[in-house]
Design an enzyme around this catalytic site. Structure first.
Site, PDB file in Angstrom:
ATOM      1  N   GLU A  70       0.833  -1.215   0.000  1.00 51.40           N
ATOM      2  CA  GLU A  70       0.000   0.000   0.000  1.00 51.40           C
ATOM      3  C   GLU A  70       0.862   1.256   0.000  1.00 51.40           C
ATOM      4  O   GLU A  70       0.522   2.258  -0.621  1.00 51.40           O
ATOM      5  CB  GLU A  70      -0.930   0.008   1.221  1.00 51.40           C
ATOM      6  CG  GLU A  70      -1.968  -1.097   1.219  1.00 51.40           C
ATOM      7  CD  GLU A  70      -3.027  -0.901   0.146  1.00 51.40           C
ATOM      8  OE1 GLU A  70      -2.669  -0.934  -1.039  1.00 51.40           O
ATOM      9  OE2 GLU A  70      -4.201  -0.748   0.498  1.00 51.40           O
TER      10      GLU A  70
ATOM     11  N   THR B 289      -5.650   6.738  -5.520  1.00 57.66           N
ATOM     12  CA  THR B 289      -5.772   6.918  -4.066  1.00 57.66           C
ATOM     13  C   THR B 289      -4.942   8.109  -3.609  1.00 57.66           C
ATOM     14  O   THR B 289      -5.376   8.894  -2.763  1.00 57.66           O
ATOM     15  CB  THR B 289      -5.337   5.635  -3.335  1.00 57.66           C
ATOM     16  OG1 THR B 289      -6.211   4.583  -3.758  1.00 57.66           O
ATOM     17  CG2 THR B 289      -5.440   5.782  -1.829  1.00 57.66           C
TER      18      THR B 289
HETATM   19  N1  HSE Z   1      -8.701   4.494   3.617  1.00 56.92           N
HETATM   20  C1  HSE Z   1      -8.098   4.689   2.328  1.00 56.92           C
HETATM   21  C2  HSE Z   1      -8.574   6.011   1.762  1.00 56.92           C
HETATM   22  C3  HSE Z   1      -8.468   3.559   1.428  1.00 56.92           C
HETATM   23  O1  HSE Z   1      -9.763   6.281   1.840  1.00 56.92           O
HETATM   24  O2  HSE Z   1      -7.750   6.758   1.245  1.00 56.92           O
HETATM   25  C4  HSE Z   1      -7.861   3.671   0.071  1.00 56.92           C
HETATM   26  O3  HSE Z   1      -7.898   2.441  -0.563  1.00 56.92           O
END
Ligand code: HSE
Length: 308
Positions: free
Chosen positions: A130, A183
């Site tokens: 990640e 993201t």
């Molecule tokens: N919690 C993270 C976000 C998840 O909302 O940025 C991204 O996959």
């Protein structure tokens, strides 16, 4: 000693509206598969990526690379890995594509290492994927992809993952529009500081959602599925979002919102027939907006990563 394994890890819906970076749940499909084989080359070789032609096979640029590297370092392992990835989850979809590959790689390597690590420790390794994918090592997708069900990241340092009670009737609808949201971009839109009033409303809902899951109180679950932190900032990235959310709620969903950082939109429903009605009404919105999409309907999956 086992020298080759094949592991699948499910897609996940993270945040669940109120739980930015701390709540997530696994769904039955789609999923990613990682085949991992021990070699004597001393390096990580990604031999093939099936189902996607946009991801790099360079282990420094693919999420499985840092996961396997971190695990090999922790084990003082100097041999090598040969990896084949089958992508069932579209990258940039908001349903944990990078997380599922990272989780599958971590679970597979652990099998080859004779289960040297606990599931929680695997979450820590999978977070390295990640970190590469989005610049931030969040765990709210990798934790449910490894554990299954609904998970809470109670704390990041040290990592403390709690698997929450799963009420039997929860069904999930996911609509994945044919667009991509990075993201890193969606995270860049968020405020670094929150007014205290906003934080109070948000953590009230996190507590309410967890209590609702344990007491199987679907009304409480429904009332708690609100997001005052990410959704107001990110909704504009997703064409058709407010129409889909309105139609989901009008058709009986317990709640609806952005899945992870989007563009997928999820609706949580009580029972499969309710979920079917919600899926149809959300699909109608997408058709009327002329936006291509994929739709998934699934119970919350109690199964996390596992051999296939
Ligand atoms: N919690 C993270 C976000 C998840 O909302 O940025 C991204 O996959």
């Amino acid at each position: 000693m086992v020298r080759k394994v094949r592991v699948r890890a499910p897609a996940t819906v993270s945040n669940l509206n109120c739980g930015f970076d701390v709540l997530g749940m696994a769904i039955n499909e789609p999923f990613d598969t990682v085949e991992l084989e021990l070699t004597d080359t001393g390096r990580i070789e990604i031999a093939d990526i099936r189902g996607c032609d946009t991801l790099s096979r360079d282990p420094e640029e693919n999420v499985v690379g840092p996961v396997l590297h971190a695990m090999a370092t922790a084990m003082d392992f100097t041999a090598g890995f040969r990896v084949i990835i089958e992508k069932g989850i579209h990258p940039g979809s908001g349903i944990g594509s990078s997380a599922a590959s990272s989780a599958a790689a971590a679970f597979a390597a652990n099998l080859l290492f004779d289960n040297a690590f606990s599931l929680s420790e695997l979450v820590g390794f999978a977070m390295e994927g990640e970190r590469l994918a989005s610049g931030s090592p969040h765990a709210d997708n990798v934790a449910p992809s490894l554990f299954g069900g609904i998970t809470l990241v109670r704390n990041y340092e040290p990592l403390d993952i709690v698997q929450l009670h799963l009420p039997p009737e929860l069904s999930v609808v996911v609509i994945h529009p044919d667009t991509e949201v990075k993201t890193s971009v969606a995270r860049g839109l968020l405020d670094r500081h929150l007014p205290l009033e906003t934080a109070v409303r948000q953590w009230g809902n996190v507590g309410g959602l967890v209590a609702g899951l344990y007491s199987e109180d679907y009304e409480l679950i429904s009332r708690s599925l609100e997001d005052f932190v990410a959704e107001p900032r990110r909704a504009g990235l997703i064409h058709g979002f407010s129409g889909m959310k309105k139609s989901a709620l009008a058709s009986g969903a317990l709640g609806a919102g952005i899945s992870g950082s989007g563009p997928s939109v999820f609706a949580l429903c009580r029972g499969e027939s309710s979920a079917r009605a919600v899926l149809e009404s959300m699909s109608r919105v997408m058709h009327s907006e002329r936006i291509g999409f994929k739709a998934y309907l699934s119970p919350v999956s109690s199964r996390g990563a596992g051999i296939c």
